[in-house]
Structures are given as structure tokens and as C-alpha cells.
Design a protein around this motif. Structure first.
Motif, PDB file in Angstrom:
ATOM      1  N   ARG A  18      46.938  12.287   3.454  1.00  0.00           N
ATOM      2  CA  ARG A  18      46.148  12.094   2.231  1.00  0.00           C
ATOM      3  C   ARG A  18      44.656  12.149   2.536  1.00  0.00           C
ATOM      4  O   ARG A  18      43.885  12.748   1.803  1.00  0.00           O
ATOM      5  N   GLU A  19      44.250  11.494   3.620  1.00  0.00           N
ATOM      6  CA  GLU A  19      42.846  11.514   4.017  1.00  0.00           C
ATOM      7  C   GLU A  19      42.393  12.934   4.340  1.00  0.00           C
ATOM      8  O   GLU A  19      41.293  13.350   3.969  1.00  0.00           O
ATOM      9  N   LYS A  20      43.253  13.680   5.007  1.00  0.00           N
ATOM     10  CA  LYS A  20      42.935  15.068   5.352  1.00  0.00           C
ATOM     11  C   LYS A  20      42.796  15.910   4.088  1.00  0.00           C
ATOM     12  O   LYS A  20      41.882  16.720   3.966  1.00  0.00           O
ATOM     13  N   ILE A  21      43.684  15.724   3.133  1.00  0.00           N
ATOM     14  CA  ILE A  21      43.632  16.464   1.866  1.00  0.00           C
ATOM     15  C   ILE A  21      42.338  16.163   1.127  1.00  0.00           C
ATOM     16  O   ILE A  21      41.671  17.079   0.630  1.00  0.00           O
TER      17      ILE A  21
ATOM     18  N   GLU B 253      39.593  18.962   0.324  1.00  0.00           N
ATOM     19  CA  GLU B 253      39.214  19.249  -1.061  1.00  0.00           C
ATOM     20  C   GLU B 253      37.707  19.161  -1.242  1.00  0.00           C
ATOM     21  O   GLU B 253      37.110  19.979  -1.941  1.00  0.00           O
ATOM     22  N   ALA B 254      37.078  18.180  -0.606  1.00  0.00           N
ATOM     23  CA  ALA B 254      35.618  18.048  -0.689  1.00  0.00           C
ATOM     24  C   ALA B 254      34.950  19.237  -0.010  1.00  0.00           C
ATOM     25  O   ALA B 254      33.973  19.798  -0.524  1.00  0.00           O
ATOM     26  N   GLU B 255      35.486  19.654   1.121  1.00  0.00           N
ATOM     27  CA  GLU B 255      34.942  20.816   1.830  1.00  0.00           C
ATOM     28  C   GLU B 255      35.113  22.083   0.992  1.00  0.00           C
ATOM     29  O   GLU B 255      34.214  22.931   0.937  1.00  0.00           O
ATOM     30  N   LEU B 256      36.244  22.210   0.323  1.00  0.00           N
ATOM     31  CA  LEU B 256      36.498  23.363  -0.535  1.00  0.00           C
ATOM     32  C   LEU B 256      35.493  23.418  -1.679  1.00  0.00           C
ATOM     33  O   LEU B 256      34.927  24.480  -1.972  1.00  0.00           O
ATOM     34  N   GLU B 257      35.239  22.296  -2.324  1.00  0.00           N
ATOM     35  CA  GLU B 257      34.268  22.259  -3.419  1.00  0.00           C
ATOM     36  C   GLU B 257      32.873  22.630  -2.932  1.00  0.00           C
ATOM     37  O   GLU B 257      32.140  23.346  -3.615  1.00  0.00           O
ATOM     38  N   GLN B 258      32.507  22.153  -1.762  1.00  0.00           N
ATOM     39  CA  GLN B 258      31.201  22.482  -1.191  1.00  0.00           C
ATOM     40  C   GLN B 258      31.116  23.986  -0.910  1.00  0.00           C
ATOM     41  O   GLN B 258      30.098  24.624  -1.211  1.00  0.00           O
ATOM     42  N   SER B 259      32.177  24.561  -0.375  1.00  0.00           N
ATOM     43  CA  SER B 259      32.199  26.001  -0.093  1.00  0.00           C
ATOM     44  C   SER B 259      32.130  26.818  -1.378  1.00  0.00           C
ATOM     45  O   SER B 259      31.444  27.842  -1.440  1.00  0.00           O
ATOM     46  N   LYS B 260      32.827  26.382  -2.411  1.00  0.00           N
ATOM     47  CA  LYS B 260      32.776  27.067  -3.702  1.00  0.00           C
ATOM     48  C   LYS B 260      31.356  27.060  -4.261  1.00  0.00           C
ATOM     49  O   LYS B 260      30.891  28.065  -4.797  1.00  0.00           O
ATOM     50  N   GLN B 261      30.685  25.919  -4.148  1.00  0.00           N
ATOM     51  CA  GLN B 261      29.314  25.807  -4.644  1.00  0.00           C
ATOM     52  C   GLN B 261      28.387  26.734  -3.868  1.00  0.00           C
ATOM     53  O   GLN B 261      27.544  27.414  -4.453  1.00  0.00           O
TER      54      GLN B 261
END
Length: 58
Positions: free
Chosen positions: A10-13, A17-25
Motif C-alpha cells: 500500500r505504501e509503495k502504491i 501514484e504520487a510519482e505518476l501525478e508528478q510525471s504527468k504534470q
């Protein structure tokens, strides 16, 4: 043991997810500032520089 594994996953997910949002931005900012050079097919056009893609099929 399984509960520890579940908590770790869960912590990894959450972290991913936070890293994914940052990459999308970051990608949105790159695409927003790009002087697009499009390669077109009958259905789409894609920028060869930033990979922004648009559908030409309406």
C-alpha cells in the motif's frame, strides 16, 4: 507476515501514484511549451518532439 506485506505494498502504491501525478504534470508543462512538429496519419497527429497526440477522427 501477510499484513506487513500488504502494508508495504500500500505504501509503495501511494508513493508510485504520487510519482505518476508528478510525471504527468511535468509532461503537461513540456507539451504546453512545445513548438509542435506534427506527424500525421489519417486518424491522429502526434508531435515528434513532445509526443502530444490528437485524434483527427471526429
Amino acid at each position: 507476515m501477510p499484513m506487513e506485506e500488504a502494508s508495504r505494498l500500500r505504501e509503495k502504491i501511494i508513493r508510485l501514484e504520487a510519482e505518476l501525478e508528478q510525471s504527468k504534470q511535468q509532461l503537461r508543462l513540456i507539451q504546453q511549451d512545445c513548438n509542435h512538429v506534427y506527424i500525421e496519419t489519417p486518424l491522429t497527429r502526434t508531435c515528434s518532439k513532445c509526443l502530444q497526440s490528437e485524434s483527427l477522427y471526429y
